[in-house]
Structures are given as C-alpha cells and as structure tokens.
Design a protein around this motif. Structure first.
Motif, PDB file in Angstrom:
ATOM      1  N   ILE A 282       1.031  -1.080  -0.013  1.00 54.52           N
ATOM      2  CA  ILE A 282      -0.040  -0.026  -0.059  1.00 54.52           C
ATOM      3  C   ILE A 282       0.922   1.243   0.009  1.00 54.52           C
ATOM      4  CG2 ILE A 282      -1.852   1.269   1.147  1.00 54.52           C
ATOM      5  CD1 ILE A 282      -2.722  -1.577   2.304  1.00 54.52           C
ATOM      6  N   VAL A 283       1.381   1.618  -1.117  1.00 53.40           N
ATOM      7  CA  VAL A 283       2.461   2.421  -1.336  1.00 53.40           C
ATOM      8  C   VAL A 283       1.882   3.949  -1.747  1.00 53.40           C
ATOM      9  CG1 VAL A 283       4.571   3.172  -2.547  1.00 53.40           C
ATOM     10  CG2 VAL A 283       4.236   0.846  -2.054  1.00 53.40           C
ATOM     11  N   GLY A 284       2.120   5.006  -1.103  1.00 55.15           N
ATOM     12  CA  GLY A 284       1.471   6.129  -1.303  1.00 55.15           C
ATOM     13  C   GLY A 284       1.513   7.114  -0.200  1.00 55.15           C
ATOM     14  N   SER A 285       1.242   8.389  -0.634  1.00 57.75           N
ATOM     15  CA  SER A 285       0.772   9.373   0.701  1.00 57.75           C
ATOM     16  C   SER A 285      -0.106  10.258   0.371  1.00 57.75           C
ATOM     17  CB  SER A 285       2.295  10.114   1.148  1.00 57.75           C
ATOM     18  OG  SER A 285       2.670  10.598  -0.118  1.00 57.75           O
ATOM     19  N   SER A 286      -0.993  10.083  -0.882  1.00 60.07           N
ATOM     20  CA  SER A 286      -1.966  11.016  -1.269  1.00 60.07           C
ATOM     21  C   SER A 286      -3.074  11.153  -0.072  1.00 60.07           C
ATOM     22  CB  SER A 286      -2.419  10.688  -2.380  1.00 60.07           C
ATOM     23  OG  SER A 286      -3.143   9.287  -2.226  1.00 60.07           O
ATOM     24  N   PRO A 287      -3.825  12.357  -0.267  1.00 66.41           N
ATOM     25  CA  PRO A 287      -4.729  12.583   0.881  1.00 66.41           C
ATOM     26  C   PRO A 287      -5.877  11.175   0.850  1.00 66.41           C
ATOM     27  CG  PRO A 287      -4.210  14.744  -0.174  1.00 66.41           C
ATOM     28  CD  PRO A 287      -3.613  13.513  -0.853  1.00 66.41           C
ATOM     29  N   ALA A 288      -6.092  11.051  -0.319  1.00 64.19           N
ATOM     30  CA  ALA A 288      -7.149   9.719  -0.729  1.00 64.19           C
ATOM     31  C   ALA A 288      -6.588   8.535   0.093  1.00 64.19           C
ATOM     32  CB  ALA A 288      -7.422   9.558  -2.151  1.00 64.19           C
ATOM     33  N   ARG A 290      -4.481   8.161   2.488  1.00 72.84           N
ATOM     34  CA  ARG A 290      -4.225   8.532   3.880  1.00 72.84           C
ATOM     35  C   ARG A 290      -5.786   8.381   4.564  1.00 72.84           C
ATOM     36  NH1 ARG A 290      -0.849  12.787   2.551  1.00 72.84           N
ATOM     37  NH2 ARG A 290      -2.323  14.212   3.270  1.00 72.84           N
ATOM     38  N   ARG A 291      -6.922   8.710   3.796  1.00 75.98           N
ATOM     39  CA  ARG A 291      -8.278   8.675   4.374  1.00 75.98           C
ATOM     40  C   ARG A 291      -8.543   7.363   4.668  1.00 75.98           C
ATOM     41  NH1 ARG A 291      -9.201  12.973   1.223  1.00 75.98           N
ATOM     42  NH2 ARG A 291     -10.146  11.694  -0.631  1.00 75.98           N
ATOM     43  N   VAL A 292      -8.146   6.248   3.563  1.00 74.89           N
ATOM     44  CA  VAL A 292      -8.250   4.891   3.690  1.00 74.89           C
ATOM     45  C   VAL A 292      -7.563   4.029   4.849  1.00 74.89           C
ATOM     46  CG1 VAL A 292      -8.128   2.611   2.218  1.00 74.89           C
ATOM     47  CG2 VAL A 292      -8.772   4.669   1.099  1.00 74.89           C
ATOM     48  N   SER A 294      -6.662   5.584   7.616  1.00 73.83           N
ATOM     49  CA  SER A 294      -7.238   6.003   8.733  1.00 73.83           C
ATOM     50  C   SER A 294      -8.588   5.162   9.244  1.00 73.83           C
ATOM     51  CB  SER A 294      -7.705   7.505   8.788  1.00 73.83           C
ATOM     52  OG  SER A 294      -8.264   7.993   9.857  1.00 73.83           O
ATOM     53  N   LEU A 295      -9.215   4.768   8.259  1.00 75.79           N
ATOM     54  CA  LEU A 295     -10.344   3.731   8.728  1.00 75.79           C
ATOM     55  C   LEU A 295      -9.822   2.483   8.713  1.00 75.79           C
ATOM     56  CD1 LEU A 295     -12.696   5.024   5.433  1.00 75.79           C
ATOM     57  CD2 LEU A 295     -12.853   5.384   7.897  1.00 75.79           C
ATOM     58  N   VAL A 296      -8.880   2.005   8.168  1.00 71.92           N
ATOM     59  CA  VAL A 296      -8.274   0.750   8.478  1.00 71.92           C
ATOM     60  C   VAL A 296      -7.712   0.756   9.760  1.00 71.92           C
ATOM     61  CG1 VAL A 296      -6.355  -0.804   8.054  1.00 71.92           C
ATOM     62  CG2 VAL A 296      -7.603   0.171   6.219  1.00 71.92           C
ATOM     63  N   THR A 297      -7.158   1.849  10.436  1.00 70.20           N
ATOM     64  CA  THR A 297      -6.687   1.768  11.809  1.00 70.20           C
ATOM     65  C   THR A 297      -7.770   1.896  12.883  1.00 70.20           C
ATOM     66  OG1 THR A 297      -4.586   2.978  11.017  1.00 70.20           O
ATOM     67  CG2 THR A 297      -5.129   3.093  13.238  1.00 70.20           C
ATOM     68  N   LYS A 298      -8.757   2.518  12.559  1.00 68.76           N
ATOM     69  CA  LYS A 298      -9.802   2.696  13.491  1.00 68.76           C
ATOM     70  C   LYS A 298     -10.915   1.525  13.460  1.00 68.76           C
ATOM     71  CE  LYS A 298     -10.544   7.550  12.850  1.00 68.76           C
ATOM     72  NZ  LYS A 298     -11.418   8.784  12.177  1.00 68.76           N
ATOM     73  N   VAL A 299     -10.901   0.589  12.338  1.00 66.00           N
ATOM     74  CA  VAL A 299     -11.965  -0.560  12.339  1.00 66.00           C
ATOM     75  C   VAL A 299     -11.082  -1.726  12.679  1.00 66.00           C
ATOM     76  CG1 VAL A 299     -11.612  -1.331   9.902  1.00 66.00           C
ATOM     77  CG2 VAL A 299     -13.843  -1.523  11.177  1.00 66.00           C
ATOM     78  N   ALA A 300      -9.795  -1.862  12.490  1.00 65.66           N
ATOM     79  CA  ALA A 300      -8.915  -3.007  12.592  1.00 65.66           C
ATOM     80  C   ALA A 300      -9.039  -3.941  13.846  1.00 65.66           C
ATOM     81  CB  ALA A 300      -7.337  -2.763  12.448  1.00 65.66           C
ATOM     82  N   VAL A 448     -15.705   0.992   3.378  1.00 64.01           N
ATOM     83  CA  VAL A 448     -14.379   1.420   3.144  1.00 64.01           C
ATOM     84  C   VAL A 448     -14.268   1.297   1.552  1.00 64.01           C
ATOM     85  CG1 VAL A 448     -11.946   1.152   3.325  1.00 64.01           C
ATOM     86  CG2 VAL A 448     -13.316   0.492   5.155  1.00 64.01           C
ATOM     87  N   TYR A 449     -14.146   2.680   0.816  1.00 62.92           N
ATOM     88  CA  TYR A 449     -14.106   2.977  -0.342  1.00 62.92           C
ATOM     89  C   TYR A 449     -12.578   3.164  -0.673  1.00 62.92           C
ATOM     90  CZ  TYR A 449     -14.279   5.376  -4.817  1.00 62.92           C
ATOM     91  OH  TYR A 449     -13.945   5.680  -6.037  1.00 62.92           O
ATOM     92  N   VAL A 450     -12.080   2.191  -1.603  1.00 56.93           N
ATOM     93  CA  VAL A 450     -10.998   2.377  -2.030  1.00 56.93           C
ATOM     94  C   VAL A 450     -10.747   3.332  -3.445  1.00 56.93           C
ATOM     95  CG1 VAL A 450      -8.605   1.269  -2.795  1.00 56.93           C
ATOM     96  CG2 VAL A 450     -10.160   0.283  -0.963  1.00 56.93           C
ATOM     97  N   PRO A 451     -10.259   4.320  -3.577  1.00 56.91           N
ATOM     98  CA  PRO A 451     -10.254   5.211  -4.529  1.00 56.91           C
ATOM     99  C   PRO A 451      -9.386   4.513  -5.808  1.00 56.91           C
ATOM    100  CG  PRO A 451      -8.574   6.129  -2.979  1.00 56.91           C
ATOM    101  CD  PRO A 451      -9.274   4.856  -2.471  1.00 56.91           C
ATOM    102  N   PRO A 452      -9.798   4.913  -6.946  1.00 64.59           N
ATOM    103  CA  PRO A 452      -9.036   4.705  -8.144  1.00 64.59           C
ATOM    104  C   PRO A 452      -7.461   5.224  -8.403  1.00 64.59           C
ATOM    105  CG  PRO A 452     -10.899   5.740  -8.954  1.00 64.59           C
ATOM    106  CD  PRO A 452     -10.851   5.660  -7.482  1.00 64.59           C
ATOM    107  N   LEU A 453      -6.904   4.724  -9.173  1.00 68.90           N
ATOM    108  CA  LEU A 453      -5.612   5.489  -9.056  1.00 68.90           C
ATOM    109  C   LEU A 453      -5.632   6.879  -9.599  1.00 68.90           C
ATOM    110  CD1 LEU A 453      -2.561   4.951  -8.778  1.00 68.90           C
ATOM    111  CD2 LEU A 453      -2.259   3.836 -11.030  1.00 68.90           C
ATOM    112  N   ARG A 454      -6.464   7.184 -10.715  1.00 69.01           N
ATOM    113  CA  ARG A 454      -6.638   8.171 -11.140  1.00 69.01           C
ATOM    114  C   ARG A 454      -6.903   9.373  -9.951  1.00 69.01           C
ATOM    115  NH1 ARG A 454     -10.389   5.421 -12.932  1.00 69.01           N
ATOM    116  NH2 ARG A 454     -12.474   5.662 -12.360  1.00 69.01           N
TER     117      ARG A 454
END
Length: 595
Positions: A282-288, A290-292, A294-300, A448-454
């Motif tokens: 799960i590579v990247g640091s975009s805001p989209a 980071r939101r995902v 954050s949800l993972v951390t809360k529900v895990a 949990v919505y995973v955004p597309p790459l675009r």
C-alpha cells in the motif's frame, strides 16, 4: 414241565444275564436281586431286601431317587432315575435305574421288574466335557474381545457373558436377530445389509459400527466373523469376535482435528509468506490513500464486518489484509476467497464444506473456507457474484455464527470475521432485486471505499519507483532511474486497470529493459476504447455497453484467450478471475473469438 421247574429255569436265565436285574412287589418293596447285582454290590441279599436298599444310595441322590420311585409306584408309570450306589468297598458309582410294571388281565400292577446299568465312565466323561466347557468359557471370557457364534442363517445363538453385561441384553435379547435394535440408526441399514450378504455368500464379515451399551451410550465396535464349513463347503456355523474400538475412533477424530488445525495453520502461513508485510504494497501518501488507511486503523481492532468497495485493481485485498494484520486475529488464519472464480454450483460446498457421502465423489468430509478461517478472518472478494443460495447461507453465518455443511445434519459453530469486497454497486443491485437487502446491510456495517489510481495521481511516481525496484531485484537487474518521458506518460494515463495495470506494465518493462533506465513503450497504453470510455464517463468507469465492447475487443486481439501474457486480462490490466466474472455477467461468448 411243572411250575417249580419253570421258576428254576427263569431264575437261571436271570442270574446268568450280564445285566443287573431286580424286582419288587406292587408297593415298591424290593424282593429280588439277581446274582450279578449281588456280585456287583458285594453284600448279601438280606442287607438290601425290602427298603433297606435305600441305604446304599448316595446321601445326595437319595431323596430324589426315592421320590421318583414313589411317584412311579403311585402312577404306575415306568421309573427312570440316575443315582450313585455304594459297593461293599465303600466306592460309589453312578447307575442308571429303569423299572417297568407288570399288570394282570384287569390292568392291576402285580409286580415291578427293573434293571440297572453302570454309567460311571459315562458320567466321568460328561464331567470332563463340562469341565472343559467351563474352562473354555473361562478362557473366552479373558480374551480382550467378545466372542459370539451364529447359526448358518446368521441368527446369533451364543455370546460371552461379558457381552451381556456390556449391552444389558440379558434374557436372550442378544440371541437371534434382536441385537439389531441396539445398533445406531445411522449404521443399522449398512450393517444389516453387509451381514445378510456375508450369510448369503459365506464371505468373512468385517465392519465397524456403533452399538448402545447398558448405560444407553453408543460406542464404536469392530465386528468380525468367519464361517465354518463342512466337507461339502456348506456353512455349518459362524464364529465371531467383537472389539471395542471407541477409544481408537476418538483418537482418530482428535488426530483429524489436529490435522485440520495444522492445515489451517499451513494455509495461514502460506498466506503470510505469499504476501508482504502489512502496508508494504500500500504505497503512497496522497490524501485519498491516507483517508483509507485511517479507516483501516480505526476498524481493525474491532470485529465489525467490513465491506470494501472500489474498482478492479485498486488493491481491495491489500486493505483487507491490513485490517486483519492490525486486529486481535492477526495470529490466526486469513483465508481469501474469490467468489467470482468459483462455479455457482460449487460455491456453497467450497464456503461451508460437505460431509462424506453428501454427493457423488464426496469420499470424505471436506472443510469449507469458513472452517479454515475459524478464529481468523475470511475475505470474500467479489461478494456481489454470490448466488442466492450462498447469500442465504452467508446471512445465517453473520446473524447466528453457525452454518451447515452440505449433507450435514448438525449446525457448526464458527468464530470468524467477515470482510467482503466488490467492484459492483451493491446498493443498485439490491434495488434491482439481484442482491439481498438484509445481507447487504449486514455486510456494509463499516464500508471502506478504495479510490481508483486516477484519484490518487500523486502516488503514481512513488508506485512506479517501488514496482521498478521490486521487479528488478527479483530478476537480478540494476535499474537506477525511470526516464522522464516514461514518468510523464505514466502520470498522465488514466489507468482503467488501476494499480494492478500499472504493476503489470512496470513488470513487463523491467523484463524488457536492457540498461539502467526504465522505459515504457507508449503503445502499450494506447487503448483507445479505454481512453474514450474514461473520457466519456468522467470518472473512468465505462458503461455496460462500453465495458462489453472493451472486453470483446481484447478477446478479439487475444484470439479468445483470457489468461497468459498475451491474454485479454493482461491487455485490459485486470485479474483473470475478474475478467472471467465480467464475461459471465455480460454473457459474452469468448469461444467465438478463438481462431
């Protein structure tokens, strides 16, 4: 000839007869013993005449012998009795006494005539036989098995006392065919059919079954029997043994459970080995992104059911693994199931398992994916592909934490966390009636919505660098940089196949790279239909018609092949299983594109 002469001749005949002869008056008073009797006894006749002979009978036998003699006198019927008689030397020997009455013309008894036979040797032989039988029974009772015999027609006619004690089948209830009533109802038909076949053919019988004991408990036993045949080959008797194997069966069940547990742990280990650590891919640091995360951390750390949505290739399974690895279940199995890749006719048995004999080919119990994931997490990818019957079973698991194996009669309790994923609009499918609304609400407790790459274009350069180094290291190449033109082209491309498509493009480029700079052939990305569909839809998600045209175009370019480097899935940048699922859903005949 005078009467006295006839009497002398009669006495002579009786005395020379080698039998022991006696006679008595109608009242039972013995008045005559022939010389053979007197010689055998060794006493003068005066000592035994009348009723004095009673003193020569063994005290133990005396009353019974006298009773029988008196009954015969009273009834006039012949008297037969066995009793031990004392000789002059004090020795007692068994004698068989037989007396019959002589009657006059009016039928009145006028005399009794009798004979006695020495049966001591016979009685000794009988005693030895009885002693041998008693010894044999004692030996049989010490054998660590229950022994039984049966007549040629299969009816039990003997069993050791220990078997009666075990089963409580006293009073002859274990004799004949009544033992069948104590066989477990699940085994009864099978065992009776096998026993009747053995009786009909004479072949040995060897079967395991459960039988009820005196306490009402069913225990496993092993029953074996062989036939004894006469010279003509006909069965004259069956000899069998019964061995308690309940402890062995329990041990086998425990061993099976241990094997299942080991199998589960193996699956979990293979899953761990085949995947990188929690957020490695799960590579990247975009805001989209980071939101995902954050949800993972809360529900895990909860046990809530999670529904992951997003386009194909966005990494929904990686998000599911991240949730599992941060949960309390991290040390237990993570079982992934691609619901779209399993035929509808098999999905229920794959998810929930089946019992031995549930259908043709079910030669042993098979654990389903839910049981393999017990105390862990099960990931249902492409959950929107579940057929109606599987949706019902899944709903029951979510509500009651139980399910039935196919062919099973008892519910199986389960403790498993469910994470589902889909690239379809389940809310719309609920409205259309193709997906159960109650199941949808159960699955989407925490969406949990995973955004597309675009939508996370800022992550593309980081992903390009990551995949380049990863695949270069795998094949032993040293690639130091990515050309600027390639990075611009990759950043501008809309990536309908998302991260998976980018991954495939980079892997292909690394394989073909000859220097230390990565260059991607731009023609690989010139999928006009995909670009047009992306531009038309704005968000890059084609319509049903456009999606069908894209897939048919890819199939035409691959001669109908779906998998492989030159297959339609690779051209579209999506997983083979996903493409197969969409082909089925859109009812595309891929065979018509084959050369």
């Amino acid at each position: 000839m005078s009467d006295s002469t006839r009497q002398i001749d009669a006495d002579l005949v009786v005395n020379v007869t080698p039998a022991l002869i006696f006679s008595a008056r109608p009242d039972g008073y013995l008045d005559y013993f022939n010389e053979r009797w007197l010689e055998w006894l060794g006493v003068p006749i005066e000592k035994i005449i009348g009723w004095a002979w009673i003193d020569l009978i063994h005290p133990v036998d005396r009353n019974e012998h006298l009773r029988r003699w008196q009954e015969s006198i009273a009834s006039g019927s012949p008297a037969i009795s066995e009793a031990r008689v004392r000789r002059a030397n004090g020795e007692y020997r068994w004698m068989l006494h037989h007396s019959v009455p002589q009657r006059d013309e009016s039928g009145r008894i006028v005399r009794w005539f009798g004979s006695s036979v020495d049966i001591e040797d016979l009685k000794r032989a009988e005693g030895k036989i009885r002693s041998a039988e008693k010894e044999l029974r004692t030996i049989i009772e010490t054998i660590p098995a229950y022994v039984w015999t049966a007549t040629p027609d299969g009816a039990v006619d003997f069993s050791t006392e220990s078997w009666f004690d075990r089963t409580g089948l006293g009073g002859g209830k274990a004799i004949g065919w009544e033992w069948i009533d104590n066989v477990h109802e699940d085994d009864r038909e099978r065992v009776v059919a096998a026993w009747r076949e053995a009786v009909a053919t004479g072949r040995p019988f060897d079967h395991e079954l459960r039988m009820r004991n005196a306490q009402g408990e069913y225990r496993w036993i092993l029953v074996r029997a062989v036939a004894l045949r006469d010279d003509s080959g006909a069965v004259v008797r069956w000899y069998g043994t019964i061995t308690d194997i309940d402890d062995r069966k329990r041990a086998e069940e425990e061993l099976r459970k241990l094997k299942d547990q080991l199998h589960n742990e193996n699956i979990a280990l293979r899953e761990e080995i085949s995947q990188t650590s929690m957020f490695e891919e799960i590579v990247g640091s975009s805001p989209a992104l980071r939101r995902v995360l954050s949800l993972v951390t809360k529900v895990a750390d909860t046990d809530s059911t999670v529904l992951i949505t997003g386009e194909t290739g966005t990494g929904k399974e990686l998000i599911a693994r991240a949730i599992h690895k941060r949960s309390r279940r991290a040390s237990r199995p993570f079982v992934s199931v691609n619901c779209g890749a399993i035929p509808h006719s098999l999905i229920t048995s794959e998810l929930f398992g089946y019992e031995k004999g549930a259908f043709t080919g079910a030669i042993q119990r098979h654990l389903g994916r839910f049981e393999l994931a017990d105390h862990g997490t099960i990931f249902l990818d492409e959950a929107g592909e579940l057929p109606p019957e599987a949706q019902v079973a899944l709903l029951r698991v979510l509500q009651e934490r139980t399910f039935d194996r196919v062919g099973g009669t008892r519910p199986v309790s389960i403790d498993v966390r469910v994470i589902a994923a889909t690239n379809r609009d389940l809310a719309k499918e609920v409205a259309d009636g193709s997906f159960r609304d109650d199941l949808y609400y159960r699955l989407s407790v925490f969406p949990v919505y995973v955004p597309p790459l675009r939508e996370r274009a800022a992550d593309i350069p980081v992903l390009v660098q990551y995949f380049t180094q990863r695949y270069a290291a795998n094949i032993g190449k040293k690639i130091r940089k990515v050309s600027a033109r390639t990075m611009d082209v990759l950043s501008d491309y809309k990536w309908p196949g998302n991260v998976r498509e980018l991954q495939n493009v980079i892997q292909r480029a690394v394989i073909l790279c000859d220097g230390d700079t990565l260059v991607v052939d731009e023609t690989w990305l010139q999928n006009r239909l995909a670009k047009e569909a992306a531009g038309t839809r704005g968000l890059g998600r084609p319509s049903i018609r456009e999606e069908k045209e894209m897939i048919e175009s890819a199939l035409a370019g691959s001669s109908g092949r779906v998998a492989g480097p030159a297959g339609a899935a690779a051209k579209l940048g999506i997983a083979r299983s996903t493409l197969e699922s969409r082909i089925r859903s859109l009812r595309i005949d891929k065979n018509r594109f084959r050369s």
